[in-house]
Each structure stands twice: as C-alpha cells, then as structure tokens.
Design a protein around this motif. Structure first.
Motif, short mmCIF file in Angstrom:
data_model
loop_
_atom_site.label_atom_id
_atom_site.label_comp_id
_atom_site.label_asym_id
_atom_site.label_seq_id
_atom_site.Cartn_x
_atom_site.Cartn_y
_atom_site.Cartn_z
N ASP A 288 0.85 -1.18 0.00
CA ASP A 288 0.00 0.00 0.00
C ASP A 288 0.89 1.24 0.00
O ASP A 288 1.84 1.32 0.78
CB ASP A 288 -0.91 0.01 1.23
N THR A 289 0.59 2.16 -0.86
CA THR A 289 1.39 3.39 -0.91
C THR A 289 0.79 4.43 0.03
O THR A 289 -0.42 4.48 0.23
CB THR A 289 1.43 3.95 -2.34
N ILE A 290 1.67 5.23 0.61
CA ILE A 290 1.20 6.27 1.53
C ILE A 290 0.97 7.56 0.76
O ILE A 290 1.49 7.76 -0.33
CB ILE A 290 2.22 6.50 2.66
N ASP A 291 0.19 8.42 1.34
CA ASP A 291 -0.10 9.72 0.72
C ASP A 291 1.18 10.56 0.69
O ASP A 291 1.97 10.53 1.64
CB ASP A 291 -1.19 10.44 1.50
N ALA A 292 1.35 11.29 -0.38
CA ALA A 292 2.57 12.09 -0.53
C ALA A 292 2.74 13.08 0.61
O ALA A 292 3.87 13.39 1.02
CB ALA A 292 2.53 12.83 -1.86
N SER A 293 1.63 13.57 1.18
CA SER A 293 1.72 14.54 2.27
C SER A 293 2.25 13.91 3.56
O SER A 293 2.68 14.64 4.47
CB SER A 293 0.35 15.16 2.54
N ASP A 294 2.25 12.58 3.64
CA ASP A 294 2.73 11.89 4.84
C ASP A 294 4.20 11.50 4.74
O ASP A 294 4.79 11.03 5.72
CB ASP A 294 1.91 10.62 5.09
N VAL A 295 4.81 11.68 3.57
CA VAL A 295 6.21 11.28 3.38
C VAL A 295 7.12 12.23 4.15
O VAL A 295 7.05 13.45 3.99
CB VAL A 295 6.58 11.28 1.88
N ASN A 296 7.97 11.66 5.00
CA ASN A 296 8.96 12.48 5.70
C ASN A 296 10.35 11.84 5.72
O ASN A 296 11.30 12.42 6.24
CB ASN A 296 8.51 12.75 7.15
N THR A 297 10.45 10.64 5.13
CA THR A 297 11.71 9.88 5.19
C THR A 297 12.11 9.41 3.80
O THR A 297 11.28 8.88 3.06
CB THR A 297 11.58 8.67 6.13
N VAL A 298 13.36 9.60 3.46
CA VAL A 298 13.94 9.12 2.21
C VAL A 298 14.87 7.96 2.55
O VAL A 298 15.79 8.11 3.35
CB VAL A 298 14.72 10.23 1.48
N VAL A 299 14.62 6.80 1.93
CA VAL A 299 15.39 5.59 2.23
C VAL A 299 16.18 5.17 0.99
O VAL A 299 15.59 4.83 -0.05
CB VAL A 299 14.47 4.44 2.67
N PHE A 300 17.50 5.19 1.09
CA PHE A 300 18.35 4.67 0.03
C PHE A 300 18.55 3.18 0.30
O PHE A 300 19.27 2.82 1.24
CB PHE A 300 19.70 5.39 0.02
N TYR A 301 17.90 2.33 -0.48
CA TYR A 301 17.94 0.90 -0.14
C TYR A 301 18.75 0.06 -1.12
O TYR A 301 18.95 -1.14 -0.90
CB TYR A 301 16.53 0.34 0.01
N SER A 302 19.25 0.65 -2.20
CA SER A 302 20.08 -0.12 -3.12
C SER A 302 20.91 0.82 -3.96
O SER A 302 20.38 1.75 -4.58
CB SER A 302 19.22 -1.00 -4.04
N ILE A 303 22.23 0.61 -3.95
CA ILE A 303 23.14 1.35 -4.81
C ILE A 303 23.94 0.34 -5.60
O ILE A 303 24.58 -0.53 -5.03
CB ILE A 303 24.09 2.25 -4.00
#
Length: 470
Positions: A288-303
């Motif tokens: 389930d995707t969250i609403d854009a207004s609730d995003v507060n964290t950026v996760v770098f999970y693969s480089i």
C-alpha cells in the motif's frame, strides 16, 4: 552495495544579450539554435565521414599485423602502429580497428594481451634516469616537462588514442573489467591497471556526468540495464521493476556522454513515513502506498555500480548528495535521510575471527554456522553484538573493514541502527546473517562526520549501536 558517484551536470542556459548589443540583422537574430540532438547528428555524420576516409587510407597501406601468428600478436602490432601513427583520419580508423579486435579477442588470449601491454609499452628506465639527472642539474620548466614525459608510460598515450574511437571509452572500461580479476595472480599487470584508473579518474570526472531520474517511461534500453545491473536486491522481471518505480519510489542514475544510455551507477529510493527495519516491505510490489503529504523519510535501499571496470572510481557519494538536493526541491516535509544497507563482509569476517572475550564460551560454532529462518535467542543476541563490534571496531587500516560501512561512513553518515532478520533471503543470510543497517545522513553533521572519519578514523555511531558492541 556494489559501490563504488558524481555531481549532476549543470547545463548553462542560453540567454539573449542586452538589447543595445543585439544585431540589427533580423535573419541572423531569429535563426533557431540547434538542439543537442541536432548537434549530435551533425557531429555523428562528420565522424562517419572522417572514419570512411581513414579506412580508405589504411586499406591502401595494407593491414597491420597480418603476418602475426596469434590474435594477441596481431592486436599488439596494431597498438604499436597506433602509438607511432600521425595521420588523424587513419589513426581514428586504426583505433576503431583495435577496439573491434579487442572485443573479438578470445578470452584465453586476454592475459597474453595484457602482458604485452604491460611489457611492450612500459617506461624506459635509462630515459627516466637521464631526464632526472638533467633536471637535477638544471631545475627549470623545460627539464621538468621532459622528466614528466619520461615517467609516463607510452601505454597511456596508446590508451588515450584508443579512446578516440567510437565506443573507445566503453571498450577500455570493459577491458579493465576483464583485467581486475587477473591482478591477484599476475601482479605485474598492476601498472596497466594503474594507468587505466588514472585516465578514468579524469575521463569520468564529476563535471562530465549527468544525473537522470529514471521512471517507468524511461527508454526501454535503460530499464533493461537496471534489471541486469541490480547488484543488491535482484529485480525479477518487468513486474518487479514496475513496483520499484511506483509513485512512492524513485530511481536516479549517473550517465556519461561516451557511454550513451548505459548508466554508471544508480540508486533506488523509497519514500516513507518511518525508518524501515526490513527490506521485504520495501520491495513488495503489492504494498500500500502512503499519501505524498505523509512522506517524511527518504530511504536509500540499493546502490549498484554498473561496470566492474570502473571499480575504485567514486560515483556513489556524489550521487546520494545530489539525490538529496533533488528530492528536497521536489518535496516539502522531508526530515530524515537514511539507508537500509546490507553488511556484506560480516559473515566472511566471522568465519576466521578470534571471538574470545566477545561472546560467551560455547557459542563459537553456533554463530559461525549458517543462519536459518529460525535462530536461538542467545545466538541471535551474540550475532547482533558481533555485528556491532565488526562495524565499529574492525578496520582496514584506519577505516571500516566492511565496504558498505566504509562507503556511507566516508560520506559522513552515522551508524544509526542494526536490525535482526531484516533480509531473510538466501543471499542476505549468507552474507550478512540476515542483518541490515540504517546509516543516517544528518545534513547538519555529514561534513563534520566526514572530516572526523578520515582525519581521526572516528566513526559516528548512535548510543544504541554502541551499547550493542559493549
């Protein structure tokens, strides 16, 4: 992490000059400015014309190395001719012949060719000593330049000339990718590798790189590269890729003009409302995707570094910093920038480490054994403690031994949290014992952390991880 970065290429905008300086010739003034694609087409046609003329000149002279007994001898003869060649058109055509010949070279012939490059195009000791003596006697610019020319192997000039061919850069990157696995058993090839790396550091300078946002509508050739190059969490086909490019995900990559649509390094990003503790929910295509207004964290999970031949050429650090800036401009409310990273060197270190005094007696064999889906509580606690010890205390020189830790700590991140059972895939259990780590990028402290890490070997670490290691 398949690591290995650079700043986004900034394109200068074209602005009209002051009205008082504008030409009164309206025909010239209103002439359309050619697009980048149109310029590339014109340059491509010019290059094709030059190559055609060059091939005709070479054909009149006859092929080089035609009497060679092996493909390696023939290719070496072409290289020797290119090094001494003066004609521009014919030299360009000859460089292209060399790139084509290398790509066709049988795998069993590569070592021999590398040895010829290392030996036949090496510096001349007597010339170096003579130049050094002349500079000692008279330390002026002329003699310094002569000494500089003497200590540069002719091989570097050869590599620069090969690079002028269409696809020359890509061929040399591929060549180094073939070379690197041979260095351990053939240390005499290290000079060749050093020359290639020296040139690549200049050619892949951050100023030449372009940051692109990759989404589901990017060219198919680029998307296919993502599937092929993903080095951390395998992408299982197009449906899986679509899930990683949904609205709550981002993907950014660096590209180089000489490599076309072939990315150098890319990072996959999740936009969340919390710091993740496991990888499976991030990769779930049915999440389930969250609403854009609730995003507060950026996760770098693969480089993922896409080309083995560019190992040691740093891109990932600039990539992360540029992505942070891009996302901060795109979205309000971003407060936390964090990774969810594997610990790829942990199990390998654990197999040979002296664990005396680190864990209770009798647990040695259990912690060194294969991690299954279910692990006893005392073994789990011991593995978490050992992982914290490994990340904080085990060094390669002054820096962290684990390659992923070394990368993120070197960028100025903080070792924030360690999670048990975060990656229960076979690869995750065999490399990291199922453990994953959050490295936190505190934007106010990354420069301080970076300086302390390299100047003092100091690792920025949270209290919770420090307590684990005690």
């Amino acid at each position: 992490n398949g690591l290995v970065g650079s700043e986004m290429c900034i394109r200068d905008s074209i602005r009209a000059g002051p009205e008082s300086n504008m030409s009164t010739d309206t025909t010239e003034q209103d002439a359309p400015v050619p697009s980048a694609e149109e310029n590339a087409t014109v340059l491509g046609r010019a290059l094709t014309s030059v190559l055609t003329a060059g091939r005709e000149i070479l054909a009149k002279r006859g092929p080089f190395g035609v009497d060679a007994k092996t493909p390696t001898d023939a290719l070496t003869a072409q290289c020797r001719e290119l090094l001494d060649h003066r004609g521009e058109a014919s030299g360009l055509a000859l460089a292209q012949q060399i790139t084509e010949a290398y790509r066709a070279l049988p795998e069993k012939e590569r070592l021999g060719f590398f040895q010829r490059l290392a030996n036949d195009f090496e510096t001349d000791r007597d010339i170096i000593l003579a130049a050094a003596e002349q500079y000692r006697e008279k330390s002026d610019l002329e003699h310094l330049l002569a000494l500089t020319r003497a200590v540069e192997a002719p091989r570097q000039k050869l590599l620069r000339r090969i690079n002028t061919a269409p696809d020359g850069t890509r061929t040399l990157v591929t060549l180094r990718g073939h070379l690197l696995p041979l260095l351990r058993d053939n240390p005499e090839l290290r000079a060749l590798d050093s020359d290639l790396k020296h040139l690549f550091i200049s050619w892949f300078n951050k100023g030449f790189l372009e940051l692109r946002n990759i989404d589901w509508y990017s060219p198919a050739a680029v998307l296919e590269k993502l599937i092929a190059y993903e080095a951390v969490h395998e992408i299982n086909g197009w449906d899986d890729l679509r899930g990683r490019l949904r609205e709550d995900r981002r993907c950014f990559a660096f590209f180089h003009p000489a490599m076309g649509n072939d990315p150098l390094v890319f990072v996959e990003v999740a936009l969340t409302d919390t710091i993740p503790e496991a990888i499976a929910p991030l990769l779930d295509p049915k999440r389930d995707t969250i609403d854009a207004s609730d995003v507060n964290t950026v996760v770098f999970y693969s480089i993922s570094n896409c080309h083995p031949g560019l190992a040691g050429i740093s891109f990932g650090n600039f990539l992360i910093k540029n992505v942070v800036e891009v996302l901060r401009r795109e979205m309000d409310g971003l407060k936390t920038f964090v990774t969810l990273s594997p610990v790829p060197g942990f199990r390998r270190w654990l197999e040979k480490a002296d664990l005396q005094g680190l864990i209770d007696e009798g647990l040695d064999e259990k912690v060194r054994g294969r991690v299954g889906p279910v692990v006893e509580g005392e073994v789990q606690a011991a593995l978490m403690k050992l992982c914290a010890h490994y990340l904080i205390k085990v060094k390669s020189g002054e820096l962290a031994k684990d390659p992923v830790a070394r990368f993120h700590l070197g960028n100025g991140a903080r070792l924030h949290k360690i999670h048990w059972g975060a990656d229960m895939t076979v690869n995750g259990r065999e490399q990291s014992g199922s453990i994953m780590v959050n490295y936190l990028y505190d934007l106010d402290k990354i420069e301080i952390n970076h300086e302390e890490y390299f100047d003092e070997g100091k690792i920025s670490v949270s209290k919770s991880v420090s307590r684990l290691a005690e």
